[in-house]
Design a protein around this motif. Structure first.
Motif, short mmCIF file in Angstrom:
data_model
loop_
_atom_site.label_atom_id
_atom_site.label_comp_id
_atom_site.label_asym_id
_atom_site.label_seq_id
_atom_site.Cartn_x
_atom_site.Cartn_y
_atom_site.Cartn_z
N THR A 27 0.63 0.58 14.01
CA THR A 27 0.15 1.57 14.34
C THR A 27 -1.04 0.95 15.48
OG1 THR A 27 -0.01 2.14 12.35
CG2 THR A 27 -1.98 3.18 14.65
N ILE A 85 -1.36 11.29 12.49
CA ILE A 85 -0.50 10.75 11.64
C ILE A 85 -0.86 10.41 10.16
CG2 ILE A 85 0.25 7.82 11.39
CD1 ILE A 85 -1.01 7.69 14.10
N VAL A 111 4.24 2.73 15.27
CA VAL A 111 3.97 3.95 15.60
C VAL A 111 3.48 3.65 16.91
CG1 VAL A 111 2.02 5.86 15.29
CG2 VAL A 111 3.11 4.37 13.06
#
Length: 337
Positions: free
Chosen positions: A133, A117, A109
């Motif tokens: 992430t 998100i 990400v």
């Protein structure tokens, strides 16, 4: 929202059945034939509502001119990162303006793409999503998963993470979602919580779906109700091989109502809340709305497993099992020992 066209025109009263408001509006119709009933969907207060209006007579004028109808001010769908390219992920992407970034499972990400998100993976993939992430973006994660996520949130230090209770169904990849509107909740059941809640609601509204923005306590109650629904209907259905959700609601109603009552009492005691009156009726109504769904006990850790953990905790403390029927049926099906 401004509608502009160069078709023949006619004037109508439009009745918004959700708010009981009537709008005077000039409408353009792309045909000279007489029409009986036409349905228009417009954005109204950030929600998509159906406005039914009747065309009273055939169009006889050949005049063409620029016309407009003011119904609401459309809100831009904020570009988002969408994690998961399955049915829900693709449906959310279709609701956007073409500026979203779709991240498939295992892909990183990015840290520099602003906005929420939207996490649309299976529950068991959440650890991998978090690892992919950047920690500086964890506060922007919005979780669309079913089930009890709070213990996982706490174990990861996520605190009050954004969540969406998605009461809509996407039957197969690429098909538009169907809203889970019921006869008990015609306003819709989908709800969002957290700092990105209104942004998510706007996106869902743009896709023709309802979505409420809730504070923590009412959201938690709705989350628990959905957890009770999926745990109760799936377990009762599993006791009757081949049964759909509709079969459970119609043919095994006493069993599922008994289990709903038991699970609701246990959840209320554990969380210190009081459910609104009529929980059984609300959950039965949702079952009628998705009657074709198959039944099976899946993702045990995230669903029935939470209630079983309450039973294990109580028994370890020398107390009575708060969910004896639930425990009994889990053992009958060899889901627990």
């Amino acid at each position: 929202m401004i509608i502009v066209a160069v078709y023949p025109i006619t004037t109508h009263n439009i009745h918004d059945t959700n708010t009981n408001h009537v709008f005077d509006c000039t409408i353009c119709l792309p045909t000279m034939a007489a029409l009986t009933t036409t349905t228009a969907s417009v954005l109204y207060h950030r929600s998509v509502v159906n406005l039914n209006f009747k065309h009273q007579s055939s169009l006889t004028s050949s005049r063409y001119r620029r016309i407009s109808c003011m119904a609401a001010t459309a809100t831009k769908v904020i570009p988002s990162i969408i994690v998961g390219g399955g049915r829900v992920g693709q449906a959310l992407e279709e609701m956007g303006s073409g500026e979203d970034l779709l991240v498939k499972r295992g892909e990183p990400v990015p840290v520099d793409f602003p906005g929420p998100i939207l996490v649309c993976t299976r529950n068991d993939d959440l650890d991998a999503v978090l690892q992919s992430t950047p920690q500086s973006r964890w506060s922007d994660l919005v979780f669309f998963q079913n089930g009890m996520l709070e213990p996982w949130f706490q174990s990861k230090g996520l605190g009050d993470a954004d969540q969406v209770l998605a009461y809509f169904a996407v039957s197969k990849l690429g098909e538009p979602p169907v809203d889970g509107i019921t006869d008990a909740n015609p306003e819709g059941l989908t709800a969002a919580y957290g700092k990105w809640a209104s942004v998510v609601a706007t996106r869902l509204n743009a896709g023709g779906l309802s979505c409420k923005v809730l504070e923590k306590e009412p959201f938690q109650k709705q989350m628990l109700e959905k957890l009770i629904w999926i745990s109760a209907f799936m377990l009762v259905g599993a006791r009757h091989p081949g049964a759909t959700v509709g079969d459970v609601e119609r043919d095994f109603r006493f069993e599922v109502i008994s289990l709903i009552g038991e699970l609701a009492s246990a959840a209320a005691a554990e969380k210190g809340i009081v459910f609104e009156v009529g929980i059984e009726e609300r959950l039965l109504a949702y079952a009628r709305a998705v009657s074709h769904f198959p039944t099976a006990v899946k993702e045990f850790k995230w669903r029935n497993g939470w209630f079983y953990s309450l039973s294990e905790k109580a028994i370890a403390q020398g107390k009575e099992d708060p969910c004896p029927l639930h425990t009994k049926w889990l053992k009958e099906l060899n889901i627990v020992q």
